[in-house]
Design a protein around this motif. Structure first.
Motif, mmCIF file in Angstrom:
data_model
loop_
_atom_site.group_PDB
_atom_site.id
_atom_site.type_symbol
_atom_site.label_atom_id
_atom_site.label_comp_id
_atom_site.label_asym_id
_atom_site.label_seq_id
_atom_site.Cartn_x
_atom_site.Cartn_y
_atom_site.Cartn_z
ATOM 1 N N GLU A 145 0.850 -1.193 0.000
ATOM 2 C CA GLU A 145 0.000 0.000 0.000
ATOM 3 C C GLU A 145 0.884 1.242 0.000
ATOM 4 O O GLU A 145 2.001 1.222 0.532
ATOM 5 C CB GLU A 145 -0.906 0.003 1.239
ATOM 6 N N ASP A 146 0.408 2.330 -0.592
ATOM 7 C CA ASP A 146 1.178 3.572 -0.658
ATOM 8 C C ASP A 146 1.650 4.042 0.715
ATOM 9 O O ASP A 146 2.773 4.510 0.868
ATOM 10 C CB ASP A 146 0.361 4.692 -1.316
ATOM 11 N N GLN A 147 0.807 3.898 1.736
ATOM 12 C CA GLN A 147 1.165 4.379 3.071
ATOM 13 C C GLN A 147 2.273 3.551 3.722
ATOM 14 O O GLN A 147 2.886 3.981 4.692
ATOM 15 C CB GLN A 147 -0.063 4.473 3.988
ATOM 16 N N GLU A 148 2.571 2.369 3.182
ATOM 17 C CA GLU A 148 3.649 1.534 3.707
ATOM 18 C C GLU A 148 5.027 1.958 3.187
ATOM 19 O O GLU A 148 6.041 1.553 3.733
ATOM 20 C CB GLU A 148 3.429 0.069 3.328
ATOM 21 N N ILE A 149 5.059 2.765 2.144
ATOM 22 C CA ILE A 149 6.320 3.154 1.514
ATOM 23 C C ILE A 149 6.941 4.319 2.282
ATOM 24 O O ILE A 149 6.326 5.367 2.452
ATOM 25 C CB ILE A 149 6.113 3.536 0.041
ATOM 26 N N TYR B 68 23.596 3.859 -3.365
ATOM 27 C CA TYR B 68 22.752 3.789 -4.545
ATOM 28 C C TYR B 68 22.340 5.188 -4.984
ATOM 29 O O TYR B 68 22.193 6.090 -4.173
ATOM 30 C CB TYR B 68 21.501 2.955 -4.266
ATOM 31 N N ASN B 69 22.120 5.354 -6.289
ATOM 32 C CA ASN B 69 21.628 6.612 -6.824
ATOM 33 C C ASN B 69 20.142 6.708 -6.469
ATOM 34 O O ASN B 69 19.324 5.984 -7.019
ATOM 35 C CB ASN B 69 21.835 6.643 -8.340
ATOM 36 N N THR B 70 19.796 7.584 -5.544
ATOM 37 C CA THR B 70 18.414 7.657 -5.046
ATOM 38 C C THR B 70 17.443 8.256 -6.057
ATOM 39 O O THR B 70 16.247 8.207 -5.834
ATOM 40 C CB THR B 70 18.352 8.460 -3.730
ATOM 41 N N GLU B 71 17.954 8.766 -7.160
ATOM 42 C CA GLU B 71 17.080 9.285 -8.219
ATOM 43 C C GLU B 71 16.162 8.182 -8.741
ATOM 44 O O GLU B 71 15.046 8.435 -9.168
ATOM 45 C CB GLU B 71 17.939 9.830 -9.369
ATOM 46 N N PHE B 72 16.634 6.941 -8.702
ATOM 47 C CA PHE B 72 15.882 5.811 -9.235
ATOM 48 C C PHE B 72 15.107 5.044 -8.169
ATOM 49 O O PHE B 72 14.479 4.046 -8.468
ATOM 50 C CB PHE B 72 16.822 4.864 -9.977
ATOM 51 N N ILE B 73 15.167 5.502 -6.919
ATOM 52 C CA ILE B 73 14.495 4.804 -5.832
ATOM 53 C C ILE B 73 13.269 5.606 -5.396
ATOM 54 O O ILE B 73 13.365 6.755 -5.003
ATOM 55 C CB ILE B 73 15.447 4.587 -4.637
ATOM 56 N N LEU B 74 12.110 4.981 -5.504
ATOM 57 C CA LEU B 74 10.860 5.620 -5.109
ATOM 58 C C LEU B 74 10.737 5.670 -3.595
ATOM 59 O O LEU B 74 10.266 6.645 -3.026
ATOM 60 C CB LEU B 74 9.682 4.852 -5.714
ATOM 61 N N GLY B 75 11.183 4.608 -2.938
ATOM 62 C CA GLY B 75 11.111 4.546 -1.486
ATOM 63 C C GLY B 75 11.542 3.170 -1.008
ATOM 64 O O GLY B 75 12.065 2.371 -1.775
ATOM 65 N N MET B 76 11.295 2.927 0.270
ATOM 66 C CA MET B 76 11.648 1.640 0.864
ATOM 67 C C MET B 76 10.480 1.161 1.712
ATOM 68 O O MET B 76 9.719 1.959 2.242
ATOM 69 C CB MET B 76 12.893 1.781 1.731
ATOM 70 N N VAL B 77 10.386 -0.142 1.822
ATOM 71 C CA VAL B 77 9.350 -0.729 2.664
ATOM 72 C C VAL B 77 10.004 -1.821 3.509
ATOM 73 O O VAL B 77 10.902 -2.517 3.047
ATOM 74 C CB VAL B 77 8.171 -1.286 1.820
ATOM 75 N N GLN B 78 9.579 -1.911 4.764
ATOM 76 C CA GLN B 78 10.136 -2.942 5.637
ATOM 77 C C GLN B 78 9.352 -4.227 5.432
ATOM 78 O O GLN B 78 8.119 -4.240 5.490
ATOM 79 C CB GLN B 78 10.074 -2.519 7.101
ATOM 80 N N GLN B 79 10.096 -5.283 5.159
ATOM 81 C CA GLN B 79 9.496 -6.601 4.962
ATOM 82 C C GLN B 79 10.144 -7.547 5.963
ATOM 83 O O GLN B 79 11.310 -7.887 5.815
ATOM 84 C CB GLN B 79 9.724 -7.067 3.523
ATOM 85 N N ASN B 80 9.406 -7.951 6.984
ATOM 86 C CA ASN B 80 9.942 -8.739 8.094
ATOM 87 C C ASN B 80 11.098 -7.968 8.734
ATOM 88 O O ASN B 80 10.895 -6.856 9.176
ATOM 89 C CB ASN B 80 10.343 -10.146 7.644
ATOM 90 N N GLU B 81 12.317 -8.507 8.720
ATOM 91 C CA GLU B 81 13.434 -7.826 9.363
ATOM 92 C C GLU B 81 14.362 -7.131 8.358
ATOM 93 O O GLU B 81 15.433 -6.662 8.738
ATOM 94 C CB GLU B 81 14.230 -8.821 10.213
ATOM 95 N N SER B 82 13.966 -7.073 7.112
ATOM 96 C CA SER B 82 14.808 -6.426 6.104
ATOM 97 C C SER B 82 14.027 -5.323 5.393
ATOM 98 O O SER B 82 12.824 -5.170 5.583
ATOM 99 C CB SER B 82 15.314 -7.461 5.100
#
Length: 88
Positions: free
Chosen positions: A29-33, A43-57
């Protein structure tokens, strides 16, 4: 093949990208990002929309609109249009 809907020059374009493998498909879901960190990342953050936590990673989410340049998208669209004209 991943089917992607890319926005370029206010147009929505469908393309396919060949990938080596898919490990998992997640529904996010958008609110999880969360915003991607801008300090100390390799990493070049220009290409990264965001991050989401999945379990412990954490999973980085690519911004596919930025991964493919507008020039690349237009070239792909022209190739596709030319092929369609030849087939008719």
């Amino acid at each position: 093949i991943l089917v992607l809907e890319i926005e370029a020059e206010n147009k929505s374009i469908m393309i396919g990208a060949i990938v080596d493998s898919v490990e998992e498909v997640l529904e996010i879901e958008d609110q999880e990002i969360n915003p991607s960190p801008s300090i100390g990342t390799k990493y070049n953050t220009e290409f990264i929309l965001g991050m989401v936590q999945q379990n412990e990673s954490f999973v980085m989410i690519l911004d596919m609109d930025n991964v493919f340049s507008t020039k690349n998208i237009i070239e792909l669209q022209n190739i596709n249009s030319d092929e369609l004209i030849e087939e008719k």
